[in-house]
Design an enzyme around this catalytic site. Structure first.
Site, PDB file in Angstrom:
ATOM      1  N   GLN C 125      49.786  75.613 135.975  1.00 19.90           N
ATOM      2  CA  GLN C 125      50.303  74.266 136.242  1.00 19.90           C
ATOM      3  C   GLN C 125      51.519  73.955 135.377  1.00 19.90           C
ATOM      4  O   GLN C 125      51.421  73.993 134.145  1.00 19.90           O
ATOM      5  CB  GLN C 125      49.180  73.254 135.928  1.00 19.90           C
ATOM      6  CG  GLN C 125      49.560  71.804 136.132  1.00 19.90           C
ATOM      7  CD  GLN C 125      48.517  70.873 135.533  1.00 19.90           C
ATOM      8  OE1 GLN C 125      48.131  70.992 134.384  1.00 19.90           O
ATOM      9  NE2 GLN C 125      48.051  69.915 136.331  1.00 19.90           N
ATOM     10  N   GLY C 126      52.650  73.662 136.009  1.00 16.90           N
ATOM     11  CA  GLY C 126      53.865  73.348 135.256  1.00 16.90           C
ATOM     12  C   GLY C 126      54.140  71.847 135.229  1.00 16.90           C
ATOM     13  O   GLY C 126      54.883  71.326 136.061  1.00 16.90           O
ATOM     14  N   TYR C 127      53.525  71.160 134.297  1.00 19.40           N
ATOM     15  CA  TYR C 127      53.700  69.704 134.206  1.00 19.40           C
ATOM     16  C   TYR C 127      54.515  69.322 132.965  1.00 19.40           C
ATOM     17  O   TYR C 127      55.640  68.873 133.054  1.00 19.40           O
ATOM     18  CB  TYR C 127      52.323  69.014 134.128  1.00 19.40           C
ATOM     19  CG  TYR C 127      51.682  68.684 135.470  1.00 19.40           C
ATOM     20  CD1 TYR C 127      51.970  69.414 136.613  1.00 19.40           C
ATOM     21  CD2 TYR C 127      50.766  67.640 135.570  1.00 19.40           C
ATOM     22  CE1 TYR C 127      51.369  69.111 137.827  1.00 19.40           C
ATOM     23  CE2 TYR C 127      50.163  67.323 136.778  1.00 19.40           C
ATOM     24  CZ  TYR C 127      50.464  68.065 137.910  1.00 19.40           C
ATOM     25  OH  TYR C 127      49.864  67.756 139.092  1.00 19.40           O
ATOM     26  N   SER C 128      53.874  69.545 131.791  1.00 17.50           N
ATOM     27  CA  SER C 128      54.489  69.086 130.535  1.00 17.50           C
ATOM     28  C   SER C 128      55.810  69.769 130.254  1.00 17.50           C
ATOM     29  O   SER C 128      56.032  70.912 130.655  1.00 17.50           O
ATOM     30  CB  SER C 128      53.552  69.375 129.352  1.00 17.50           C
ATOM     31  OG  SER C 128      52.421  68.569 129.421  1.00 17.50           O
ATOM     32  N   GLU C 243      40.109  66.086 139.546  1.00 17.73           N
ATOM     33  CA  GLU C 243      39.520  66.438 138.261  1.00 17.73           C
ATOM     34  C   GLU C 243      38.414  65.481 137.850  1.00 17.73           C
ATOM     35  O   GLU C 243      37.836  65.624 136.782  1.00 17.73           O
ATOM     36  CB  GLU C 243      40.598  66.403 137.166  1.00 17.73           C
ATOM     37  CG  GLU C 243      41.651  67.474 137.288  1.00 17.73           C
ATOM     38  CD  GLU C 243      42.520  67.495 136.042  1.00 17.73           C
ATOM     39  OE1 GLU C 243      42.399  68.435 135.270  1.00 17.73           O
ATOM     40  OE2 GLU C 243      43.317  66.539 135.861  1.00 17.73           O
ATOM     41  N   SER C 367      46.257  61.730 126.276  1.00 18.59           N
ATOM     42  CA  SER C 367      45.594  61.671 124.968  1.00 18.59           C
ATOM     43  C   SER C 367      44.566  60.548 124.967  1.00 18.59           C
ATOM     44  O   SER C 367      44.621  59.621 125.770  1.00 18.59           O
ATOM     45  CB  SER C 367      46.624  61.417 123.874  1.00 18.59           C
ATOM     46  OG  SER C 367      47.032  60.060 123.918  1.00 18.59           O
ATOM     47  N   GLU C 369      44.307  58.202 122.987  1.00 25.88           N
ATOM     48  CA  GLU C 369      44.968  56.910 122.745  1.00 25.88           C
ATOM     49  C   GLU C 369      45.413  56.313 124.087  1.00 25.88           C
ATOM     50  O   GLU C 369      45.227  55.117 124.326  1.00 25.88           O
ATOM     51  CB  GLU C 369      46.178  57.094 121.812  1.00 25.88           C
ATOM     52  CG  GLU C 369      45.825  57.385 120.357  1.00 25.88           C
ATOM     53  CD  GLU C 369      45.521  58.856 120.084  1.00 25.88           C
ATOM     54  OE1 GLU C 369      45.673  59.683 121.014  1.00 25.88           O
ATOM     55  OE2 GLU C 369      45.118  59.180 118.942  1.00 25.88           O
TER      56      GLU C 369
END
Lengths: 385, 332, 385, 332
Positions: C125-128, C243, C367, C369
């Protein structure tokens, strides 16, 4: 009163002197109390301290104080705290007296200081207002000059034991057009001035610890201002500095911890490894807080200043105090929810009283959230948004 | 409450009860907690009325149960001795067989409503096991009562060789222990549910306050730190709800006493702990007003403190859970 | 492959069927592992599952999946999780396959789905991107249409086991002038396309769990887009929905807890009341998390939807996982810092591996947070600033 | 380090040491921690060199100490047995008097640098008490070594009836136990100081990152939740500093072994616990990059994990503290 140079006394001798006096003169009912004692209970003991000349450790000798240097001040507090001595309504001594010595007019000093020392005047503090909370500078009680008097209208709240007080020092808005902090003055008033009404507020612990104070066209002599007009915020900040050794003191946590230990002994809890584990965690936190408090006080001795470190001490002491009382309430078991002291073996302890009395510590004097904001900005240099 | 017939919660309908299932009882107590209704329903319905209903004394069931259910006869359960704990090994009063029945001595401590009921269900140890008695002549019982945080009271009952006729036995030594454990565990489920209602209400009140209260020119609910603290309470409440309903389902599925004890202790532990966390943080959210007795929040604070302790606090239930865990699977 | 209607099977029978297969076929080296296993280790077992037709529980039967309803899905995950079975690089199954079934063109379905099921293609998966982090929509890798090809330039990071993958699905910016989320498209590429370079990143645990993937004038066929151009954000959100049953699953915490229990038994720690106290606190938290997970899954069964509840599960599972591994590291004592598994009595356990592998759970997939921000706004209706 | 003479830290100047006081040693180790210097100074200087310097063997002190201090002879301490714990009751190897001196058997576990030193200081139990030996013939010792998180190693030494001459005794059964306790506790102070340096550096790196890193168009250090978490770490570090310095001052004031043990355990417990909290939150602050081995933070993560365990982790020191507390004042 003989003039003694306490600062020249060896530390241990000085401590023994205080310790012995407390052991001899301070009644058990004023020691290790999980609540705020009222003036009529503590007055006899306070008068004894006054007679000894030990009521005002930080005041200069010429004003009737002990004139202690910072080292002896730490020792003084240490002894009183370790002995679990309850605090009298001492705002006259630790707050307004200190402020008058620094900023008061000669007439103010001459009139007020002896009365405070003699316990004739009991002071309370008029800062918070409904709606102002942690944002103190948003206060709205106003004072308008009318001839020789300020005419005050408005309301204060969370005024500690105002029903016992003879006098109040307060922040009032004297210039409604100025920006938040800039139009505020610092005013003194007798509590029996016509137009002042006091309504006690019952706390969770069932005590009347705070009051609302209402001001309805209250006329206060013009000269009852401390410092200059519209410079009240500076006065308030100066006062805050006087609290630097008391606001984060380990006192309350230590007193509660003493009672927890007693309760644990009576209930045989030191045979329970799970309890011991919880107990020594608190003990280590208290030891390290006491050590940190002393370390910062040492820095004061050597000419340093206490800035944001005060916030650390305030956070740790108040949260620790709560944790101690939470454990006490829990291990008190079925007696935990009892109103008032109950018997644990040979000991009479009030876990619920402690539990409630420890609650506001994280709220007042700048909530712990505010203290953490201060530390983040001032010490850790975290950016504003 | 009695007027609504609620004192007959878990009592079968044929015995004039409501015939509810435990799930319904839990749901009801959650609502009682939410509204902070200070009725002693757990004591009268789940401890006293159930004892009589499940006991083996037909006469008492016929004569006394309708009165308890209707509210004409108030009753409580007295059992706990000096050494506090959660199970029947901690029964305080002692029963000795006598010519005319049984003689009871010793002390039952922390009895809810001790000085304001008409009758007691008393559990007592005998050499053969634990018995339960029905007692409505209180002339030879001395009561030492204490006021609690929420305005209710509890007291210690001292029996000084009181003679009780055989007709007053609700459960004989063969059944007393298991009946008592059953009464206590079911009552603990209801108390946990009441705590759950309490904490939900405190969170709701806090959220409302956070939305409305302004400081520094903004709603305090917009501060991220307070938001995250509120989220953590919300999560605690969700976990507490799970723990409660697992106990309900386990019991309704007919668990044995050990499994019942474990799941009930988990629920009471979780709900007591979460309840106290929520009121403590609730006070902090409200600031000074939260520390006063004048604001509605205080009702929930006081009530949570009492409920978190009643029939065993978090620490006691964790200890029971630990013991059961070790004996059931810790060493396997 | 016989066509079985798994949804008609009694729950216990279904569970037994899976349980027995795992016990018989899944090697011990793939169970209760405190690390991410690599493709070559897990391939034989994955092929066995594929052969049984049990690789894609959520895919419809007509595409070769098991077509499980939500109840059976929960059971499926439950059995695999309780048995501590390691997860293969399954992004083809649980993510892109699911997305293609819903949004793919017929050609895409026909080409990709069988290859995924046969384990011929392994997806990443190429997200970040460097600098985008939790703020995914700030991504900058761009794709420009040039004839029949997209020309891609940019960089992805934190791409899980990209070195094992044959294919990548990714988010790229196709309209640089549009607002943040609006100019993004969803693209598929073979990893062996010229211009793609993979650099593994070593984690704290010493594993090459993530990679950087560089795109340097990479030419990708025009038809390799899923959904419409500039609607990649919708695709990404849809994927997130797939998910919902895995992201907050108690799986990792349960596996670690199983090892903790084993370690505790071998070291005789159940005789230590302080350890037991810590242990049962975790046990209760896991039980209540599992219960909450099932409660939410039940809501799905009855037609409800999982929105912010996913955030709760994600927060609790990841923080619990960390707490379990922290206790494991501590009670492992002097063996705690050992690299790789070490012997505790008869057991071989890798506490440090667990400890490290549990760290990113609170960081990735939004995250914790961010998750708390979401809950505060969406569920508790807390005001924005 | 040896070149700078630092291996002679606490060794008096007349014995070719640096003659530093414990406060100076602590300050030095704090700096070592800050810079994450991976030198085994605690092992060589505070365990090995001090053992020889404080032992009662003049020959070894004359012949071996200069070599250890100069770095020509590296040495470590081997003592811990199967049953791990913090005091001398846990010594593993066993010594039996023989014709030619002593015969050592059994295992010493988790010996730092086990497979990379020239000599061992070995503690062994005998029927008369604990002895310390100096051992530089390693031919009959089998070593089983394991790599640790920070790239260092530790190993188990097995002695299979190894014969050691009387001249190799550093401390006889009368003094061995107290010397060993002293060595360990002093070393624990230095390890605590190194942890303190570590955590300060991790906080500083995190603060820098929080100031620089931007998300959602603002510096992440402007988020209140992250600010408060950073404040809590700062407070933990302040408390750890206090605990460390209280241990230093207590020892320098000449505390008895019990008081020393209590204050040292408090410091090691606090510093180990705070150290791990700080690195864990440090990773979280940094996000994904904090989880990689490629960023400097990882040096401190690995080192903290090793130091937090070395010579007893937080849990072990809390247990020792509990024992000492109960025996000294818990029951009084």
């Amino acid at each position: 009163m003989t003039e003694v140079d306490y600062n020249a006394m060896p530390d241990e001798e000085f401590r023994d002197m205080l310790r012995n006096f407390i052991e001899k003169e301070c009644p058990a009912s004023l020691r290790y109390q999980g609540r705020r004692v009222r003036w009529k209970e503590i007055k006899p003991w306070t008068l004894k301290l006054s007679k000894k000349g030990w009521l005002a450790p930080a005041w200069p000798v010429e004003h009737g104080g002990m004139g202690l240097d910072i080292e002896k001040m730490v020792a003084y507090h240490d002894i009183f705290d370790s002995a679990g001595v309850s605090r009298a309504p001492d705002m006259g001594i630790v707050m307004i007296g200190m402020l008058l010595i620094r900023f008061g007019s000669d007439a103010q000093k001459k009139y007020y200081l002896p009365r405070i020392l003699a316990c004739e005047d009991i002071w309370c503090q008029g800062y918070s207002e409904p709606g102002s909370g942690s944002d103190l500078a948003s206060l709205r009680t106003k004072a308008i000059l009318d001839g020789d008097h300020w005419v005050v209208n408005g309301q204060k709240i969370w005024t500690t034991v105002a029903q016992d007080a003879t006098d109040i020092f307060m922040l009032v808005r004297t210039d409604p057009t100025a920006k938040k902090q800039e139009g505020i003055s610092f005013l003194l008033a007798r509590m029996d001035t016509p137009g002042i009404t006091v309504r006690p507020i019952r706390t969770l612990g069932g005590e009347e610890e705070f009051c609302e104070v209402f001001f309805d066209d209250v006329r206060i002599p013009k000269e009852n201002i401390v410092g200059n007009i519209n410079e009240g915020w500076t006065m308030a900040k100066t006062l805050l500095g006087f609290e630097r050794l008391t606001i984060g003191s380990p006192k309350f946590a230590m007193i509660a911890f003493g009672s927890l230990k007693e309760l644990a002994r009576e209930k045989g809890l030191f045979d329970d490894p799970v309890f011991v584990n919880d107990f020594i965690k608190l003990k280590m936190d208290i030891d390290d807080h006491v050590g940190t408090y002393r370390r910062y006080a040492d820095a004061l001795k050597h000419g340093g200043s206490l800035g944001p470190e005060m916030s650390i001490l305030k956070i740790v002491s108040s949260e620790l105090y709560q944790r101690v009382t939470e454990l006490m309430l829990e291990v008190a078991g079925e007696q935990g929810p009892h109103l008032g002291p109950s018997n644990f073996g040979n000991a009479s302890i009030d876990p619920l009283g402690y539990y409630f009395f420890s609650r506001p510590g994280t709220i007042y004097a700048g909530s712990n959230e505010i203290q953490r904001n201060i530390l983040a900005k001032a010490v850790l240099e975290m950016p504003s948004q | 409450m009695a007027e609504l017939g609620w004192t007959g919660l878990l009592i079968p309908e044929e015995a004039a009860g409501l015939g509810l299932c435990l799930g319904e009882v839990a749901a009801l107590h959650e609502e009682i907690g939410r509204a902070s209704i200070r009725e002693p329903l757990v004591v009268t319905a789940l401890l006293a009325a159930r004892a009589v209903a499940l006991g083996h004394n037909d006469r008492l069931r016929t004569e006394k149960l309708p009165g308890i259910i209707s509210g004409n006869l108030t009753a409580t359960l007295a059992w706990l001795g000096e050494s506090t704990g959660l199970d029947t090994t901690n029964v305080g009063p002692v029963a000795v067989r006598s010519d005319s029945g049984w003689q009871i001595s010793g002390t039952a401590r922390y009895v809810p409503l001790a000085n304001s009921v008409d009758a007691y269900i008393v559990a007592a140890r005998s050499s053969d096991g634990i018995l339960l008695f029905f007692l409505d002549d209180l002339t030879h019982v001395s009561i030492d009562s204490a006021a609690l945080s929420d305005g209710t009271s509890q007291g210690n009952l001292t029996f000084d060789g009181l003679t009780v006729p055989p007709e007053s036995v609700i459960a004989d030594p063969e059944h007393g222990s298991s009946l008592l454990d059953d009464l206590l565990d079911i009552a603990r489920v209801a108390v946990s549910a009441e705590l759950l209602g309490n904490m939900q209400q405190v969170l709701d009140m806090s959220l409302t306050y956070l939305r409305q209260r302004e400081q520094f020119g903004r709603s305090i609910g917009s501060f991220q730190v307070l938001q995250h603290k509120a989220v953590d309470l919300y999560i605690q409440i969700e976990l507490a709800r799970t723990a409660l309903w697992r106990a309900v389902e386990t019991i309704e599925a007919g668990a044995d006493p050990n499994a019942r004890a474990m799941t009930v202790s988990a629920a009471k532990w979780r709900c007591s702990e979460a309840g106290l966390s929520v009121v403590q943080q609730g006070i902090q959210f409200h600031g000074a007003i939260g520390y006063t007795d004048e604001y509605d929040l205080s009702l929930y604070v006081h009530r949570t403190i009492v409920l978190a302790t009643f029939l065993g606090n978090a620490r006691a239930h964790r200890a029971r859970y630990a013991k059961l865990f070790i004996s059931s699977e810790g060493k396997s």
